[in-house]
Scaffold this motif. Structure first.
Motif, PDB file in Angstrom:
ATOM      1  N   ARG A  96       0.893  -1.240  -0.007  1.00  0.00           N
ATOM      2  CA  ARG A  96      -0.148   0.079  -0.071  1.00  0.00           C
ATOM      3  C   ARG A  96       0.859   1.196   0.034  1.00  0.00           C
ATOM      4  N   THR A 121     -11.656  -6.984 -11.523  1.00  0.00           N
ATOM      5  CA  THR A 121     -11.322  -6.127 -10.455  1.00  0.00           C
ATOM      6  C   THR A 121      -9.778  -6.798 -10.015  1.00  0.00           C
ATOM      7  N   SER A 164      -6.810  -6.172  -6.836  1.00  0.00           N
ATOM      8  CA  SER A 164      -6.359  -5.500  -5.804  1.00  0.00           C
ATOM      9  C   SER A 164      -5.072  -6.232  -5.282  1.00  0.00           C
ATOM     10  N   GLN A 176      -4.287  -0.752 -11.807  1.00  0.00           N
ATOM     11  CA  GLN A 176      -5.206  -1.827 -11.442  1.00  0.00           C
ATOM     12  C   GLN A 176      -6.622  -1.781 -12.282  1.00  0.00           C
ATOM     13  N   ASP A 196      -6.645   3.877  -5.552  1.00  0.00           N
ATOM     14  CA  ASP A 196      -7.720   2.980  -5.369  1.00  0.00           C
ATOM     15  C   ASP A 196      -8.706   3.704  -4.188  1.00  0.00           C
TER      16      ASP A 196
END
Ligand code: SAM
Length: 328
Positions: free
Chosen positions: A172, A259, A261, A240, A186
């Protein structure tokens, strides 16, 4: 999400960082390119000589409510190793160690700020988990990081971005006030700072979760009850964001809301075949050139012959990448 400022307690705690906190308003003038007020210019000069910024980037501490919001946004926990690039007085790393049990490293060019950080970590009993080095952030190994925090000018972020994009999938990244070019965050959070000395009365925080590189073509086998199918997934990736199609036998469907992540990939597509019109959905991980996860098939319109599934069927599915365009 909008986090309210805890103004009074933040001010009280800021007094621990004497000598540096007062630089914020002055340095912010240069930092944000704002037109300076005359009163601020004078103190900015005085501060500049007291607090040189070897990297040519002024030192502006992140306000305490924003530090807390950054850690919350990144969901920092005990298993994390946080690296703050340009760590100033060390507050982000120290707070992560003190309140969230994380380990971390702050790198900072200014030796005085590094010493303040080391002393404060010691004073608060987190010196074993909050480390500080006088180091150029561009010469810092980022590979141990699970979380990277940034409060840097856009030109430094531009230079850093290629390295950030190649961090381990799932890492992150939280940046205070400045984005990362065309890489869409995000999540974005505004934190109200009613008593901010400059600029708008809020900070903006951006979160990115480093995506796995999944661009290309994947092929796998689907062992459904009573029959086996081969499938081919074509993915086009922009960070992403994904688009693409799924082919099963002779049928093909466009991906619906794929998606990504970190390494977690999910997609679905409606594909016509001998079993009727079926919705195929995958939920799994993309690790080291392999997809592994759960494949669920639902009948949208059953085959007249009754060959397809009457209700939902879930099976384990794997695929290998057969073609990967060169990574930009
Ligand atoms: C805006 S301050 C942010 C401080 C801290 N991260 C925070 O959020 O409170 C940016 C810091 O980056 C440091 N810095 C600038 N360029 C650097 C570089 N190349 N390597 C390491 N530190 C750098 C500056 O000295 C300054 O302390």
């Amino acid at each position: 999400m909008r986090v309210e400022t805890a103004g009074r307690s933040a001010r009280r705690r800021d007094s621990r960082w004497t000598g540096f906190a007062s630089a914020a308003a002055c340095a912010a003038v240069a930092w944000l390119g704002l037109a300076p007020l005359p009163a601020v210019v004078g103190s900015a000069r005085a501060q500049a000589s007291e607090t040189p910024s070897p990297g040519g980037v002024p030192y502006v501490p992140t306000p305490w409510p924003v530090v807390k919001a950054m850690l919350e946004l990144a969901q920092v926990g005990e298993k994390d190793f946080l690296i703050d690039l340009g760590s100033g007085d060390g507050r982000v790393v120290i707070e992560a160690a003190r309140t969230r049990g994380a380990r971390g490293l702050g790198v900072e060019l200014d030796p005085d700020l590094v010493q303040v950080s080391i002393d404060e970590a010691r004073r608060l009993g987190v010196a074993g988990r909050a480390l500080f080095e006088r180091r150029d952030l561009f010469e810092t190994d980022l590979s141990p990081a699970t979380v990277v925090t940034l409060y840097l000018l856009p030109r430094l972020l531009r230079e850093l971005q290629p390295r950030l994009m190649r961090l381990r999938p799932g890492t992150r990244i939280v940046s205070h006030d400045f984005g990362l070019g065309d890489w869409k965050p995000d999540a974005t959070v505004k934190v109200d700072i009613a008593d901010r000395a400059f600029g708008p009365p809020f900070s903006t925080l951006y979160l990115w979760i480093v995506p796995a590189f999944v661009n290309g073509t994947w092929e796998g086998r689907l062992d459904l009850p009573g029959r086996a199918e081969t499938w081919r997934l074509d993915l086009r990736q922009n960070h992403q964001e994904l688009a693409g199609s799924l082919r099963i036998g002779n049928g093909r469907g466009l991906l619906e809301q794929p998606t990504l992540s970190g390494d977690r990939l999910a997609f679905s597509a409606i594909v016509d075949g001998p079993g009727g019109r079926l919705r195929h959905a995958f939920d799994g991980r993309a690790v080291a050139g392999q997809l592994t996860g759960t494949w669920t098939v639902n009948a949208v319109r059953p085959a007249a012959s009754g060959a397809g599934p009457a209700s939902s069927v879930s099976v384990h599915a794997t695929a290998r990448r057969t073609e990967a365009p060169t990574r930009q």
